[in-house]
Design a protein around this motif. Structure first.
Motif, PDB file in Angstrom:
ATOM      1  N   GLY A 208       0.815  -1.209   0.000  1.00 26.82           N
ATOM      2  CA  GLY A 208       0.000   0.000   0.000  1.00 26.82           C
ATOM      3  C   GLY A 208       0.850   1.261   0.000  1.00 26.82           C
ATOM      4  N   ASP A 311     -12.674   0.619  -0.359  1.00 27.50           N
ATOM      5  CA  ASP A 311     -11.441   1.069   0.287  1.00 27.50           C
ATOM      6  C   ASP A 311     -10.471   1.543  -0.781  1.00 27.50           C
ATOM      7  OD1 ASP A 311      -9.568   1.639   2.243  1.00 27.50           O
ATOM      8  OD2 ASP A 311      -9.030  -0.444   2.652  1.00 27.50           O
ATOM      9  N   ASN A 312      -9.500   2.333  -0.335  1.00 31.03           N
ATOM     10  CA  ASN A 312      -8.423   2.765  -1.220  1.00 31.03           C
ATOM     11  C   ASN A 312      -7.425   1.637  -1.444  1.00 31.03           C
ATOM     12  OD1 ASN A 312      -9.073   5.535   0.519  1.00 31.03           O
ATOM     13  ND2 ASN A 312      -8.745   5.882  -1.658  1.00 31.03           N
ATOM     14  N   ASP A 314      -4.239   2.179  -1.670  1.00 32.70           N
ATOM     15  CA  ASP A 314      -2.934   2.586  -1.167  1.00 32.70           C
ATOM     16  C   ASP A 314      -3.079   3.369   0.126  1.00 32.70           C
ATOM     17  OD1 ASP A 314      -4.096   4.855  -2.526  1.00 32.70           O
ATOM     18  OD2 ASP A 314      -2.148   5.819  -2.326  1.00 32.70           O
ATOM     19  N   GLN A 317      -4.057   7.174  -0.003  1.00 33.32           N
ATOM     20  CA  GLN A 317      -5.403   7.376  -0.540  1.00 33.32           C
ATOM     21  C   GLN A 317      -5.395   8.168  -1.853  1.00 33.32           C
ATOM     22  OE1 GLN A 317      -6.394   8.746   3.667  1.00 33.32           O
ATOM     23  NE2 GLN A 317      -8.376   7.945   3.025  1.00 33.32           N
ATOM     24  N   SER A 326     -11.160  -6.148   1.970  1.00 36.27           N
ATOM     25  CA  SER A 326     -10.006  -5.347   2.387  1.00 36.27           C
ATOM     26  C   SER A 326      -9.803  -5.415   3.888  1.00 36.27           C
ATOM     27  CB  SER A 326     -10.186  -3.886   1.965  1.00 36.27           C
ATOM     28  OG  SER A 326      -9.102  -3.091   2.432  1.00 36.27           O
ATOM     29  N   HIS A 329      -6.650   0.029   4.290  1.00 31.97           N
ATOM     30  CA  HIS A 329      -5.452   0.444   3.556  1.00 31.97           C
ATOM     31  C   HIS A 329      -4.273   0.783   4.461  1.00 31.97           C
ATOM     32  CE1 HIS A 329      -7.855   4.253   4.051  1.00 31.97           C
ATOM     33  NE2 HIS A 329      -6.690   4.675   4.490  1.00 31.97           N
TER      34      HIS A 329
END
Length: 458
Positions: A208, A311-312, A314, A317, A326, A329
């Protein structure tokens, strides 16, 4: 010698199209969302990816042609062999037939070049001069460095998760041999990296974090000639990998097998699993009785413990919100040796397949995986990557189950890569230095608490 060990295809039999699972899913995919919660349009992705790959990312076409220029490079090692694991079967005393698709024969030693070549080709067609990316165990960074060298005229910069950078120096050497530049992440080259180092100076890093650095390096290039390349998770990556399963179907047909009973792949971001399994999911959707299993580390239980959420991709974000399983992140994994499986999220297409009941998931501890890897090396002769041992461990479980049930089953798994660059991990396991780690549910809850207020997928 009467038994056939290897099943080959002629180069002319290599698939001419990729298979896209998206239009065949029982439930439609949730779209990627921007920070405002609205769907992301192609124009918002344009600073990160070339438009020809964005078109594949959002495509609802079931079959997409493989350009001849890509096939001309893939033929360096494709079609890859399908191998009957007779020696493993005999060691297990199982009535099951075990086949594996050997993706370790590629120049980089794994399945990763299947999409690396495609992505480099499409970027070059679009006029891109430089690609940035992240890598965990180094397989993807090596593959993209190789692909850029094959295409010529494309620079490659790789942010490698620090713990793997330290554990696997030969991966860095491979990248640099092909002309890539490899940097330990988090680094001081990006604002995202500097922020993480200021807060956690001793961090082992994570995919991430490395993604944040690679995306930032791409979008801040003032010339506009840099794009980001991702080795897993995204729809177009899953698409490019389906050449594995499409070849496997042709090879099984040559020995009179229409469909295997069980299909298995290891799961990190989802690309090698999808590559083998999605063509068989097509058959399952249309009535075939096939069990499809994704095997992941107990220390990174994305499929088995994480919820299906937005969710992002990384830490910083910078990526859109994706509907996926997820762990949050902010997840920083334990420094297990299966570096390619230490990602907080699962590919949206794989997550959707799990949601729709097209597959099952199992979590495996690294001690069971290395034990499986050693047995495979001693019987079949090939040393598997730590990531691949998760699929082997799950295969051994299924073979033992067939023995207990007295059933003759056909099991197919993806041998996603060899482990010749991962011998430090084997050495530590043999020396009793590796320990199992189960990611605590309390940590998952703490990570997910930070996502309160995020949109929810349908």
């Amino acid at each position: 010698m009467t038994r056939q060990k290897k099943i080959f295809l002629e180069e002319s039999e290599m698939p001419k199209q990729w298979y896209n699972l998206a239009p065949d899913l029982p439930s439609p995919l949730n779209p990627p969302l921007g920070p405002d919660g609205n769907p992301v349009g192609p124009e918002m992705l344009a600073p990160v990816f070339p438009m020809n790959l964005i078109e594949q990312e959002v495509s609802q076409e079931r079959w997409i042609d493989i350009p001849e220029g890509i096939r001309e490079i893939l033929v360096q090692w494709r079609p890859s062999p399908l191998i009957r694991a007779y020696e493993l079967e005999e060691a297990l005393g199982t009535p099951a037939k075990i086949y594996y698709k050997n993706e370790g024969v590629s120049p980089a030693g794994s399945h990763k070049p299947n999409t690396a070549v495609a992505q480099a080709w499409y970027n070059k067609e679009f006029g891109i001069k430089k690609l940035t990316t992240e890598t965990g165990a180094g397989q993807w960074g090596s593959a993209l460095s190789y692909a850029c060298a094959q295409l010529g005229g494309i620079e490659c910069k790789v942010f490698m998760v620090r713990v793997s950078f330290d554990q696997k120096p030969f991966r860095k050497m491979m990248m640099e041999t092909w002309g890539g530049k490899c940097i330990a992440s988090p680094s001081t080259e990006t604002q995202a990296g500097r922020d993480i180092l200021a807060q956690f100076p001793d961090t082992p890093g994570s995919l991430g974090i490395a993604i944040s650095e690679a995306v930032e390096a791409a979008v801040t290039d003032p010339t506009g000639g840099t794009r980001y390349s991702l080795g897993s998770v995204l729809n177009h990556v899953m698409l490019h990998q389906t050449i594995i399963g499409l070849e496997a179907k042709k090879q099984l047909a040559k020995v009179g097998i229409k469909n295997p009973d069980v299909v298995i792949g290891c799961c990190g971001g989802g690309s090698n699993f999808a590559g083998l399994s999605f063509p068989f999911m097509y058959d399952k959707i249309h009535g075939a009785d096939i069990q499809i299993i994704g095997a992941e580390p107990s220390s990174c239980p994305t499929l088995t413990k994480a919820p299906f959420i937005y969710d992002n991709g990384d830490v910083a974000q910078m990526t859109p919100l994706l509907a996926m399983n997820s762990l949050g992140h902010n997840f920083v994994p334990a420094p297990i040796h299966a570096g390619g499986l230490r990602y907080h999220g699962m590919a949206p297409l794989v997550s959707a397949a799990l949601r729709d009941g097209l597959m099952d998931a199992v979590a495996v501890h690294q001690s069971e995986c290395f034990e499986a890897g050693l047995l495979f090396a001693k019987t079949e002769g090939i040393i598997p990557a730590p990531e691949t041992t998760h699929a082997i461990a799950a295969t051994i479980r299924e073979a033992k189950k067939a023995k207990e049930e007295g059933k003759e089953k056909t099991i197919l798994f993806n041998f996603s890569g060899h482990g010749l660059m991962d011998l430090v991990g084997y050495n530590k396991y043999i020396g009793g230095e590796l320990h199992d780690y189960e990611y605590p549910e309390s940590e998952i809850a703490a990570n997910l608490k930070k996502l309160e207020g995020y949109p929810l997928p349908k």
